[in-house]
Design an enzyme around this catalytic site. Structure first.
Site, PDB file in Angstrom:
ATOM      1  N   SER B  27      40.841  10.587 -45.082  1.00 53.35           N
ATOM      2  CA  SER B  27      41.197  12.006 -45.165  1.00 53.35           C
ATOM      3  C   SER B  27      41.194  12.713 -43.814  1.00 53.35           C
ATOM      4  O   SER B  27      41.695  13.820 -43.691  1.00 53.35           O
ATOM      5  CB  SER B  27      40.259  12.732 -46.132  1.00 53.35           C
ATOM      6  OG  SER B  27      39.017  12.980 -45.511  1.00 53.35           O
ATOM      7  N   LYS B  64      34.656  16.670 -42.942  1.00 53.82           N
ATOM      8  CA  LYS B  64      35.815  17.570 -43.053  1.00 53.82           C
ATOM      9  C   LYS B  64      35.765  18.588 -41.919  1.00 53.82           C
ATOM     10  O   LYS B  64      34.761  18.695 -41.217  1.00 53.82           O
ATOM     11  CB  LYS B  64      35.773  18.326 -44.398  1.00 53.82           C
ATOM     12  CG  LYS B  64      35.908  17.456 -45.646  1.00 53.82           C
ATOM     13  CD  LYS B  64      37.319  16.964 -45.858  1.00 53.82           C
ATOM     14  CE  LYS B  64      37.435  16.072 -47.087  1.00 53.82           C
ATOM     15  NZ  LYS B  64      36.869  14.727 -46.892  1.00 53.82           N
TER      16      LYS B  64
END
Lengths: 434, 109
Positions: B27, B64
């Site tokens: 991701s 993230k």
């Protein structure tokens, strides 16, 4: 005795220690267990030696044997871990390095506690805010909760540390030194909980009606001196706020080194005992080299299980070395013949250990005419030991070892619930999901 | 050895608060962080919007980018297949560390 009085003192002593240190370390790098009840077991998964705050809240007690509470722990969803000393040692180093810049001098007292020294501000203001900031800093940097006790002496700092944990309003920091009237707090600490008071001495105190720290401080000095000499007197002076115990910032050179373990199952053959003792001796020799010391004598001891009812057996034997050494091969050669004396085929052994004695600094050997090997060969041995130690440090203990230590070792310590080498080995570091 | 370059002095701001983590997942590819990379993170830094951070979400470490969006903080992936995560929606979620460096071992083609 040169003790400084409490009043007007600017020097403060602090005691900082990790709350439930082992349990806290287990949660630091494992988000899956953070905030869950967790206990850490002693060697061979014997009994509970550390509990997270959540486990305490469930009423799990310290020292409970694992086999007795195993079911109950499972039922309550408690996370159970074997002692992971590599992890605790690494976190300890991080903790001490973090504390260092906050004090003027630091004495590392044990794996999870340190004394510090600092100057009180001129206006005698409380160091409570300083303590709260330090506590917050350690929690942010390392994820470890600590308690901070502050006082004019070591004994009072230790006492304040206890109050920091037990007083509801203290929130982990307690400054005894800035209080106008510390007496009620001293009276709240039972005599058994005063640092330096053993079981016998506390019984003696109680017989005299001395039941708490305040009463001990105020009892006649002469009586205390007659019972336990200058040690007792010093303790009382410390309670009165006079610093008598200096900070020991340099660790004293160790005089002895011991490595011993209980076996996960009883040993009944001499070859197994040989492997176990060779393993402990290798470990002890590695310690010596790290401390830059050599041993002049080796004692090997063995004993059976004192709890299982059969006749108890315990024995030891000592050998002196012609020349002090920290070479594993030399130590093995000297110590292993002792096993023929110690081993008895009808006595199952529960524990063995080695004690290295008459330790001396490495440098003292250089001028000795009795060197067993030519100097060049001696240097090669030293280089070999250094290489082995490095390999074992980097790739895990036991990567390179002497064949005498054995390959299949059923006696080895049971650690069925060991967490990974999260901070010390690259192949065991935690995973982050992206 | 004076003058020899030390990688750890270059990459580690503070040893006590530095932790190594192994990356699993894709991701963050567009931000230059790939599956299998070694990540050097620091727990002692105050996380700021715009930084790539390690968060504790549902008992896992999650990597993230921390982003301030319409007055609220959220975690954004660097990959179109991963929707942003609103921090408020997770019970007990918190930012655990700030990611500082990526170490990647090159493989032979």
């Amino acid at each position: 005795m040169s003790c400084e009085p409490w009043s007007g003192r600017r020097q403060a002593i602090v005691l900082i220690d990790g709350n439930n240190f082992y349990a806290s370390c287990e949660a630091v790098l494992d988000p899956a267990v953070l905030g869950r009840p967790l206990v850490v077991l002693s060697n061979n998964d014997g009994c509970i030696v550390s509990r997270s705050a959540e486990a305490r809240a469930l009423g799990i007690r310290m020292g409970q044997p694992y086999f007795q509470v195993r079911r109950e722990l499972e039922r309550q969803g408690v996370v159970v871990r074997s002692s992971n000393y590599a992890l605790y040692a690494d976190m300890s180093q991080r903790l001490m390095a973090t504390l260092e810049p906050w004090v003027e001098a630091l004495e590392i007292y044990s794996i999870d506690e340190a004394f510090g020294q600092l100057s009180r501000p001129a206006d005698q203001r409380s160091l409570h805010d300083w303590g709260r900031r330090l506590r917050h800093h350690v929690l942010c940097q390392l994820g470890l909760p600590v308690a901070i006790g502050i006082g004019p002496s070591k004994v009072l700092a230790k006492l304040a540390n206890r109050l920091a944990k037990t007083t509801a309003r203290a929130t982990g920091v307690f400054d005894l030194g800035s209080m106008d009237d510390p007496d009620p707090h001293l009276a709240a600490v039972a005599i058994e909980d005063v640092w330096g008071i053993g079981r016998q001495l506390s019984r003696w105190c109680r017989l005299r009606g001395v039941a708490d720290a305040k009463a001990l401080r105020d009892m006649p000095s002469g009586e205390l001196r007659r019972r336990c000499g200058v040690v007792g007197l010093r303790l009382q002076q410390e309670l009165r706020g006079m610093a008598c115990l200096p900070l020991e910032t340099l660790p004293a050179a160790k005089r002895e080194t011991c490595v011993s373990r209980s076996f996960s199952q009883p040993i009944t053959s001499q070859s197994e005992l040989r492997e176990a003792v060779a393993t402990y001796l290798s470990r002890a020799a590695e310690k010596l080299r790290r401390q830059q010391q050599r041993a002049g004598a080796i004692t090997v001891f063995v004993r059976s299980n004192p709890f299982n009812g059969t006749s108890f057996y315990s024995n030891s034997a000592t050998v002196s070395l012609p020349l002090a050494s920290n070479d594993t091969a030399v130590l093995l050669q000297a110590a292993l013949p002792l096993l023929a004396v110690l081993f008895s085929p009808h006595k199952p052994l529960h524990k063995a250990g080695v004690l290295l004695q008459q330790l001396q600094g490495e440098e003292t050997l250089q001028h000795n005419l009795l060197l067993p090997l030519p100097l060049k060969q001696q240097h090669r041995r030293t280089a070999l030991m250094a290489t082995i130690d490095q390999l074992n440090r980097h790739y895990g203990s036991g990567t390179v070892q002497w064949a005498a230590a054995g390959m299949q070792t059923p006696w080895r310590m049971r650690r069925s619930r060991l967490s990974g080498a999260a901070t010390t080995r690259l192949d065991a570091i935690p995973v982050v999901r992206a | 050895m004076p003058g020899s370059a030390s990688l750890s002095a270059q990459l580690i701001r503070c040893h006590a608060s530095t932790v190594l983590l192994r990356v699993s997942g894709e991701s963050m590819q567009a931000a230059g962080i790939d599956h299998g990379d070694l990540l050097i993170v620091d727990r002692g830094l105050e996380p700021r919007p715009g930084q790539i951070v390690v968060a504790c979400l549902d008992g896992c470490f999650t990597l993230k980018r921390l982003v301030a969006h319409q007055g609220r903080l959220r975690l954004e992936a660097a990959h179109p297949a991963y929707p942003p995560l609103e921090l408020d929606c997770f019970d007990g979620a918190r930012i655990w560390a700030v990611a500082l460096h990526v170490v990647r071992t090159l493989k032979a083609p």
